[in-house]
Motif scaffolding. Sequence first.
Motif, PDB file in Angstrom:
ATOM      1  N   LEU A  50       0.839  -1.073   0.147  1.00 25.83           N
ATOM      2  CA  LEU A  50       0.049   0.127   0.004  1.00 25.83           C
ATOM      3  C   LEU A  50       0.949   1.413   0.018  1.00 25.83           C
ATOM      4  CD1 LEU A  50      -3.082   0.633   0.027  1.00 25.83           C
ATOM      5  CD2 LEU A  50      -2.829   1.016   2.522  1.00 25.83           C
ATOM      6  N   ALA A  51       1.947   1.261   0.839  1.00 27.81           N
ATOM      7  CA  ALA A  51       2.999   2.216   0.759  1.00 27.81           C
ATOM      8  C   ALA A  51       3.535   2.440  -0.484  1.00 27.81           C
ATOM      9  CB  ALA A  51       3.816   2.088   2.065  1.00 27.81           C
ATOM     10  N   GLN A  52       3.992   1.395  -1.080  1.00 27.43           N
ATOM     11  CA  GLN A  52       4.618   1.242  -2.274  1.00 27.43           C
ATOM     12  C   GLN A  52       3.511   2.103  -3.489  1.00 27.43           C
ATOM     13  OE1 GLN A  52       7.228   0.557  -2.006  1.00 27.43           O
ATOM     14  NE2 GLN A  52       8.359  -0.101  -3.866  1.00 27.43           N
ATOM     15  N   ILE A  53       2.387   2.083  -3.354  1.00 27.15           N
ATOM     16  CA  ILE A  53       1.588   2.520  -4.496  1.00 27.15           C
ATOM     17  C   ILE A  53       1.947   4.133  -4.197  1.00 27.15           C
ATOM     18  CG2 ILE A  53      -1.188   3.226  -4.731  1.00 27.15           C
ATOM     19  CD1 ILE A  53      -1.523   0.380  -3.914  1.00 27.15           C
ATOM     20  N   GLY A  54       1.958   4.681  -2.745  1.00 22.93           N
ATOM     21  CA  GLY A  54       2.207   5.902  -2.860  1.00 22.93           C
ATOM     22  C   GLY A  54       3.476   6.304  -3.266  1.00 22.93           C
ATOM     23  N   GLY A  55       4.449   5.480  -2.909  1.00 22.82           N
ATOM     24  CA  GLY A  55       5.896   5.822  -3.252  1.00 22.82           C
ATOM     25  C   GLY A  55       6.284   5.807  -4.805  1.00 22.82           C
ATOM     26  N   LEU A  56       5.385   4.724  -5.583  1.00 21.56           N
ATOM     27  CA  LEU A  56       5.882   4.732  -6.898  1.00 21.56           C
ATOM     28  C   LEU A  56       4.726   5.074  -7.987  1.00 21.56           C
ATOM     29  CD1 LEU A  56       7.714   1.279  -6.616  1.00 21.56           C
ATOM     30  CD2 LEU A  56       8.611   3.345  -7.080  1.00 21.56           C
ATOM     31  N   PHE A  57       3.347   4.486  -7.698  1.00 18.75           N
ATOM     32  CA  PHE A  57       2.170   4.585  -8.547  1.00 18.75           C
ATOM     33  C   PHE A  57       1.731   6.228  -8.541  1.00 18.75           C
ATOM     34  CE2 PHE A  57       2.501   0.329  -8.193  1.00 18.75           C
ATOM     35  CZ  PHE A  57       2.410  -0.249  -9.620  1.00 18.75           C
ATOM     36  N   ILE A  58       1.928   6.937  -7.546  1.00 16.43           N
ATOM     37  CA  ILE A  58       1.391   8.220  -7.503  1.00 16.43           C
ATOM     38  C   ILE A  58       2.272   9.119  -8.372  1.00 16.43           C
ATOM     39  CG2 ILE A  58       0.929  10.112  -5.827  1.00 16.43           C
ATOM     40  CD1 ILE A  58      -0.442   8.600  -3.899  1.00 16.43           C
TER      41      ILE A  58
ATOM     42  N   PRO B 274       2.545   3.764   9.150  1.00 13.38           N
ATOM     43  CA  PRO B 274       3.292   4.473   7.969  1.00 13.38           C
ATOM     44  C   PRO B 274       2.899   4.342   6.515  1.00 13.38           C
ATOM     45  CG  PRO B 274       4.573   2.790   9.101  1.00 13.38           C
ATOM     46  CD  PRO B 274       3.364   2.869   9.882  1.00 13.38           C
ATOM     47  N   ALA B 275       2.049   3.113   6.449  1.00 13.92           N
ATOM     48  CA  ALA B 275       1.569   2.815   5.178  1.00 13.92           C
ATOM     49  C   ALA B 275       0.315   3.839   4.775  1.00 13.92           C
ATOM     50  CB  ALA B 275       1.223   1.574   4.844  1.00 13.92           C
ATOM     51  N   LEU B 276      -0.496   3.701   5.775  1.00 16.43           N
ATOM     52  CA  LEU B 276      -1.749   4.725   5.358  1.00 16.43           C
ATOM     53  C   LEU B 276      -1.442   6.207   5.267  1.00 16.43           C
ATOM     54  CD1 LEU B 276      -4.642   2.935   7.918  1.00 16.43           C
ATOM     55  CD2 LEU B 276      -4.108   2.780   5.371  1.00 16.43           C
ATOM     56  N   LEU B 277      -0.464   6.541   6.238  1.00 13.82           N
ATOM     57  CA  LEU B 277      -0.105   8.020   6.077  1.00 13.82           C
ATOM     58  C   LEU B 277       0.614   8.282   5.200  1.00 13.82           C
ATOM     59  CD1 LEU B 277       0.168  10.643   7.941  1.00 13.82           C
ATOM     60  CD2 LEU B 277       2.418   9.771   8.899  1.00 13.82           C
ATOM     61  N   ASP B 278       1.488   7.421   4.562  1.00 10.14           N
ATOM     62  CA  ASP B 278       2.138   7.823   3.318  1.00 10.14           C
ATOM     63  C   ASP B 278       1.219   7.857   2.246  1.00 10.14           C
ATOM     64  OD1 ASP B 278       4.992   7.689   1.982  1.00 10.14           O
ATOM     65  OD2 ASP B 278       3.665   6.381   0.745  1.00 10.14           O
ATOM     66  N   LEU B 279       0.314   6.873   2.121  1.00 13.71           N
ATOM     67  CA  LEU B 279      -0.745   6.845   1.005  1.00 13.71           C
ATOM     68  C   LEU B 279      -1.468   8.088   1.049  1.00 13.71           C
ATOM     69  CD1 LEU B 279      -1.628   5.501  -1.478  1.00 13.71           C
ATOM     70  CD2 LEU B 279      -3.373   4.154   0.133  1.00 13.71           C
ATOM     71  N   GLY B 280      -1.958   8.432   2.303  1.00 16.13           N
ATOM     72  CA  GLY B 280      -2.989   9.782   2.298  1.00 16.13           C
ATOM     73  C   GLY B 280      -2.073  11.105   2.030  1.00 16.13           C
TER      74      GLY B 280
ATOM     75  N   GLY C 102      -0.745  15.325  -2.016  1.00 18.77           N
ATOM     76  CA  GLY C 102       0.482  16.076  -2.777  1.00 18.77           C
ATOM     77  C   GLY C 102      -0.020  15.996  -4.164  1.00 18.77           C
ATOM     78  N   LEU C 103      -0.620  14.660  -4.592  1.00 18.83           N
ATOM     79  CA  LEU C 103      -0.920  14.758  -6.017  1.00 18.83           C
ATOM     80  C   LEU C 103      -2.148  15.417  -6.390  1.00 18.83           C
ATOM     81  CD1 LEU C 103      -0.899  13.449  -8.820  1.00 18.83           C
ATOM     82  CD2 LEU C 103      -2.688  11.594  -7.716  1.00 18.83           C
ATOM     83  N   LEU C 104      -3.037  15.613  -5.595  1.00 21.07           N
ATOM     84  CA  LEU C 104      -4.186  16.612  -5.942  1.00 21.07           C
ATOM     85  C   LEU C 104      -3.626  18.156  -5.955  1.00 21.07           C
ATOM     86  CD1 LEU C 104      -7.061  17.042  -5.903  1.00 21.07           C
ATOM     87  CD2 LEU C 104      -7.264  17.251  -3.406  1.00 21.07           C
ATOM     88  N   PHE C 105      -2.846  18.389  -5.208  1.00 18.79           N
ATOM     89  CA  PHE C 105      -2.334  19.990  -5.102  1.00 18.79           C
ATOM     90  C   PHE C 105      -1.667  20.010  -6.348  1.00 18.79           C
ATOM     91  CE2 PHE C 105      -3.206  20.098  -0.489  1.00 18.79           C
ATOM     92  CZ  PHE C 105      -4.054  21.257  -0.312  1.00 18.79           C
ATOM     93  N   THR C 106      -0.827  18.966  -6.710  1.00 19.08           N
ATOM     94  CA  THR C 106      -0.072  19.144  -8.047  1.00 19.08           C
ATOM     95  C   THR C 106      -0.848  19.162  -9.348  1.00 19.08           C
ATOM     96  OG1 THR C 106       1.840  17.698  -7.060  1.00 19.08           O
ATOM     97  CG2 THR C 106       1.768  17.922  -9.355  1.00 19.08           C
ATOM     98  N   ILE C 107      -2.098  18.402  -9.228  1.00 21.06           N
ATOM     99  CA  ILE C 107      -2.855  18.617 -10.533  1.00 21.06           C
ATOM    100  C   ILE C 107      -3.579  20.054 -10.399  1.00 21.06           C
ATOM    101  CG2 ILE C 107      -5.063  17.756 -11.384  1.00 21.06           C
ATOM    102  CD1 ILE C 107      -4.415  15.055 -10.330  1.00 21.06           C
ATOM    103  N   LEU C 108      -3.998  20.601  -9.197  1.00 22.45           N
ATOM    104  CA  LEU C 108      -4.639  21.926  -9.173  1.00 22.45           C
ATOM    105  C   LEU C 108      -3.960  22.950  -9.295  1.00 22.45           C
ATOM    106  CD1 LEU C 108      -6.967  21.013  -6.321  1.00 22.45           C
ATOM    107  CD2 LEU C 108      -7.557  21.176  -8.705  1.00 22.45           C
ATOM    108  N   LEU C 109      -2.464  22.932  -8.984  1.00 28.52           N
ATOM    109  CA  LEU C 109      -1.824  24.118  -8.806  1.00 28.52           C
ATOM    110  C   LEU C 109      -0.538  24.330 -10.104  1.00 28.52           C
ATOM    111  CD1 LEU C 109      -1.529  24.634  -4.864  1.00 28.52           C
ATOM    112  CD2 LEU C 109      -2.783  25.589  -6.426  1.00 28.52           C
TER     113      LEU C 109
END
Length: 415
Positions: free
Chosen positions: A13-21, A144-150, A155-162
């Motif tokens: 789950l954390a890897q999703i945040g670290g790689l796929f996002i 740490p997994a849930l925090l990282d993903l959240g 950050g992805l949302l802010f990147t798309i918006l800004l």
Amino acid sequence: MSRVATNTFWLMLAQIGGLFIPLIELPVLARALGQLGYGQVLYALGIALTASVFVEFGFNFSAARSVVKAEGDRKKLAQLVTNVLFAKLLLSLVVGAIVAILILSGTGATSIPHHWFIWISLFILAFGFTPLWYYVGIERLILPALLDLGLRSTGLLFTILLVSSPQHAQRVLTIQATVGIINTLLPTLLMIRTTGLGRVSLQGTIGVLRESWELFLYKGAQSIMGSIASTLLGLLGGARAVGAFVPAEKLVRAASGLASPVLNAAFPHLVKLQSDSAHAAKKVVSLALMALLAATVIFALLTVWLAPWVVNIVFGPGYQDAIELLRILVWIVPLRICSMALAILWFIPIGKERVASRVMMVNIAIICLLAFLLVPNLGGLGMTIAFLAAEITMFSLLLFFSTENNPGPQPEHFQ
């Protein structure tokens, strides 16, 4: 094994945040910033990731192994936490000074604004001070997994918006550095609250640094491989060369990173299994290696076939050079994952991290040497050849030494 499966799930789950996002961010940034602006951002991130390796210093394995051996002894854990944090503080001061000189002097073919040093420094602290080693050692990875993903999703949302134009390059660094700092600070505070702190001891600090030296060479070189392409290409070929090569390399790194959750979750189990039966541990590692090799070769063949579609969908127009590079780079995936499995599941649990670290240093040396020889004339293709040659060499050496090395005594870790 149920604990291994559970931890694998949370690490995945954390890897999703670290790689796929970051992969989702790629088309957004590539289109918004353009090849030149995107190359500058990648160069800055490459500096930060490379520098953070020297702050992290291999503690994600050495300190995690020490946590396993502490077996819930709070006094030992408190002293270990103190020694590791103080060691990282000293290392960060040295690393920060070197990075400041590099950026402010304008060294290299890629120029970035001097004030980006602030965000690069935050990146270094965020990646270097991560307390993941503690949570891997106690095998409790849900927080740490849930925090990282959240946080990464935010950050992805802010990147798309800004972020919508080349003038917004600094916003990318600001968003990602802020996410990284919060992602490190909160788990660190919880760790300290749980274990407490011991006394600051120079002798203990030197002890954990000495113990982690070989793992620093291994893990540090492994981490540097994730950022060395953008750093060397930025120095030798300029921002456009970075923008052409790194997208394909990011896809390969993401695919290789899928194995990390499984291997990291299995690491504490292999440490315990090795102490009970070296023969059983070797059998488990052999079976894991064969399964990983078969799966990754199939993945590589599919990627070669689908490369044009993948590059066009992910990056859009203007990145056609990445198609042929991806078709070559993807063969790194089977080699890299199998090398990681040998190191994390065999050499490090048996206390033979010196073998893995030395082979990894050979890997980095080959990449650097071939990059200096090939990149000025061949650009991204030269870096591709350098990476593939280095991975072939590393896997061959680790496979050879795995048949020669017998388990040695495990070092004691507390002072």
